[in-house]
Design a protein around this motif. Sequence first.
Motif, PDB file in Angstrom:
ATOM      1  N   LEU A 184      -1.439   7.129  11.292  1.00 57.02           N
ATOM      2  CA  LEU A 184      -2.621   6.360  11.671  1.00 57.02           C
ATOM      3  C   LEU A 184      -2.944   5.295  10.632  1.00 57.02           C
ATOM      4  O   LEU A 184      -3.165   4.128  10.966  1.00 57.02           O
ATOM      5  N   LEU A 185      -2.960   5.700   9.364  1.00 51.89           N
ATOM      6  CA  LEU A 185      -3.250   4.741   8.294  1.00 51.89           C
ATOM      7  C   LEU A 185      -2.197   3.638   8.260  1.00 51.89           C
ATOM      8  O   LEU A 185      -2.531   2.460   8.103  1.00 51.89           O
ATOM      9  N   GLY A 186      -0.936   4.011   8.419  1.00 49.95           N
ATOM     10  CA  GLY A 186       0.140   3.021   8.423  1.00 49.95           C
ATOM     11  C   GLY A 186      -0.017   2.013   9.542  1.00 49.95           C
ATOM     12  O   GLY A 186       0.178   0.807   9.346  1.00 49.95           O
TER      13      GLY A 186
ATOM     14  N   VAL B  27       0.823  -1.199   0.000  1.00 46.29           N
ATOM     15  CA  VAL B  27       0.000   0.000   0.000  1.00 46.29           C
ATOM     16  C   VAL B  27       0.860   1.253   0.000  1.00 46.29           C
ATOM     17  O   VAL B  27       1.861   1.343   0.713  1.00 46.29           O
ATOM     18  N   LEU B  28       0.449   2.237  -0.796  1.00 41.94           N
ATOM     19  CA  LEU B  28       1.049   3.563  -0.821  1.00 41.94           C
ATOM     20  C   LEU B  28       0.058   4.524  -0.164  1.00 41.94           C
ATOM     21  O   LEU B  28      -1.131   4.488  -0.478  1.00 41.94           O
ATOM     22  N   ILE B  29       0.571   5.354   0.746  1.00 33.72           N
ATOM     23  CA  ILE B  29      -0.259   6.361   1.411  1.00 33.72           C
ATOM     24  C   ILE B  29       0.201   7.728   0.947  1.00 33.72           C
ATOM     25  O   ILE B  29       1.392   8.047   1.034  1.00 33.72           O
ATOM     26  N   CYS B  30      -0.720   8.533   0.472  1.00 35.98           N
ATOM     27  CA  CYS B  30      -0.388   9.888   0.041  1.00 35.98           C
ATOM     28  C   CYS B  30      -1.355  10.863   0.720  1.00 35.98           C
ATOM     29  O   CYS B  30      -2.526  10.931   0.363  1.00 35.98           O
ATOM     30  N   ASP B  31      -0.836  11.598   1.706  1.00 31.95           N
ATOM     31  CA  ASP B  31      -1.643  12.535   2.481  1.00 31.95           C
ATOM     32  C   ASP B  31      -0.706  13.587   3.055  1.00 31.95           C
ATOM     33  O   ASP B  31       0.382  13.253   3.518  1.00 31.95           O
ATOM     34  N   ASP B  32      -1.115  14.854   3.021  1.00 35.12           N
ATOM     35  CA  ASP B  32      -0.245  15.915   3.529  1.00 35.12           C
ATOM     36  C   ASP B  32      -0.211  15.978   5.055  1.00 35.12           C
ATOM     37  O   ASP B  32       0.627  16.659   5.626  1.00 35.12           O
ATOM     38  N   ASP B  33      -1.085  15.245   5.728  1.00 34.99           N
ATOM     39  CA  ASP B  33      -1.133  15.235   7.186  1.00 34.99           C
ATOM     40  C   ASP B  33      -0.296  14.067   7.727  1.00 34.99           C
ATOM     41  O   ASP B  33      -0.684  12.901   7.571  1.00 34.99           O
ATOM     42  N   PRO B  34       0.850  14.369   8.383  1.00 36.13           N
ATOM     43  CA  PRO B  34       1.708  13.288   8.884  1.00 36.13           C
ATOM     44  C   PRO B  34       1.013  12.400   9.924  1.00 36.13           C
ATOM     45  O   PRO B  34       1.280  11.201   9.986  1.00 36.13           O
TER      46      PRO B  34
END
Length: 123
Positions: free
Chosen positions: A20-22, A8-15
């Motif tokens: 959390l997703l990770g 899975v690749l996560i792309c979000d500007d909020d670290p």
Amino acid sequence: MPSKARRVLICDDDPLMRKLLGKLLGMMGCEVVGEGEDGNEGVKLFKQHQPDLTLMDINMPGKNGVDALGEIMKTNAYTAVVMLSAMEDTVIAESCLHKGAVGYIRKGTDMAALQLALQEYVA
């Protein structure tokens, strides 16, 4: 022998959202192959890692998630991209689905609801 974890690749500007997703994805047996902070980085990481699933925030600085989705779909029209957003704008969500996204998750829900939504895409 356990099945291979989904990449899975996560792309979000909020670290914090990426973290959390990770964590949730790791608990589900997924491997996070990359984390991007904006759409440009997301497209670059997608081309580099060719993940099974990409989680893409819609609103990011620089290249937004909608534009990044378009580039990703040109690279691989059969990939699974799920859009993320804190906004309740159904017009944008529907636009993303027409451009090839397989789903939409509203951020800001509780952990259990977020995990349940993610399970639909990593099962």
